[in-house]
Design a protein around this motif. Structure first.
Motif: not given
Length: 313
Positions: A299-304, A46-52
């Motif tokens: 990839e989104a986790f890595k960016r976060l 939920i967090l990574v989907s909303r922040l990226d």
């Protein structure tokens, strides 16, 4: 304590796994770890989907809905189960039982519809790629998500009301670890044939119809993927659908085996095991399936994580 009618019932006894006391502590540890993993995994998605911003697409909007649903799914059952596993008095209040049954029904039905909606999204993305952004616009996504939740909760209002209106006789002992309709029907002192028929009808509507739509969608998707000439293109298409197909198989396989048969025909242990799988184990596996198989989320986790470290520096 005897169940005479609903007006004087204060609590139910949830037998759970008390017939195997030697398993209660190991199960407590397993379910506690599973619950913590469910919270962490689904909150992370939920967090990574909303922040990226790169994940602000219909696919991840529906995945966020699924993750939130799985959080609610486990929270309505696991905390009570953990308490009972470490308690000698394995009880749940009448109101707590009613709320648990209502939520479990509502969230299960919502997931059935939501998984079908997610397959429609994949169908449009692969079979109508040039019109994807036009068809799956924000308003339609919100409407489809809202329809999933409203349909699921509307179904639960009806079935829960019918079940709670039944007069109960004998000891208020539920041979289960949660308050589920099939388990509660066994406590009634009147003929429950009508209720069982209604439960079967609802199960057909919320299991077989969405599953049929999912299979039809993936039949078109498979045909479209086979037309792709490049190996990389095929792998990418299969990658976006593979996770969803695994989740569908896990959820529908166990849910159908539980609900598409009369409650009287299933053994107590079998009902517990099936409910454990689609109510507790599946929500743990869902975020793992989506994160391990999905390159965009990784990839989104890595960016976060990179952003967090830069902020700290």
């Amino acid at each position: 304590m005897n169940c005479v009618n609903e007006s004087i019932i204060e609590e139910f006894v949830l037998l759970g796994f008390s017939d195997r006391p030697q398993l209660e502590f190991p199960l407590f540890v397993v379910f506690l770890v599973s619950y913590l993993m469910t919270i962490f995994g689904n909150l992370s998605i939920i967090l990574v989907s909303r922040l990226d911003s790169k994940l602000h697409t219909p696919m991840y909007f529906f995945l966020t809905n699924l993750s939130f649903l799985d959080l609610c799914y486990t929270t309505c059952t696991v905390p009570q189960l953990l308490v009972n596993l470490r308690s000698l008095k394995k009880v749940i209040s009448y109101s707590g039982c009613a709320v648990q049954m209502f939520m479990f029904l509502a969230l299960g039905a919502t997931e059935c519809v939501l998984l079908a909606v997610m397959s429609f999204d994949r169908f449009v993305a692969i079979c109508r790629p040039l019109r994807y952004s036009v068809i799956m616009h924000q308003r339609l996504c919100l409407q489809l998500a809202a329809a999933s939740w409203l349909t699921g909760f509307g179904n639960s209002v009806w079935l829960s009301t019918l079940t709670l209106q039944l007069p109960l006789c004998g000891r208020c002992v539920i041979h289960h670890f949660l308050c589920e309709v099939p388990a509660l029907l066994k406590l009634s002192c009147v003929d429950t044939t009508t209720n069982e028929a209604e439960l079967f009808l609802v199960s057909v509507l919320f299991h077989l119809i969405p599953l049929t739509l999912i299979l039809v969608s993936y039949a078109f998707i498979a045909r479209e993927i086979l037309k792709i000439t490049s190996t990389e293109g095929r792998q990418k298409a299969f990658g976006t659908c593979g996770s969803h197909l695994i989740v569908v198989t896990l959820f529908y396989g166990t849910a159908i085996s539980m609900y598409l048969q009369p409650p009287s025909s299933s053994s107590k242990d079998r009902g517990k095991m099936v409910s454990l799988f689609y109510g507790i184990i599946a929500p743990v596996l869902n975020p793992l399936i989506y994160t391990l198989r999905n390159k965009e989320i990784k990839e989104a986790f890595k960016r976060l994580i990179a952003r967090v470290f830069l902020i700290k520096k």
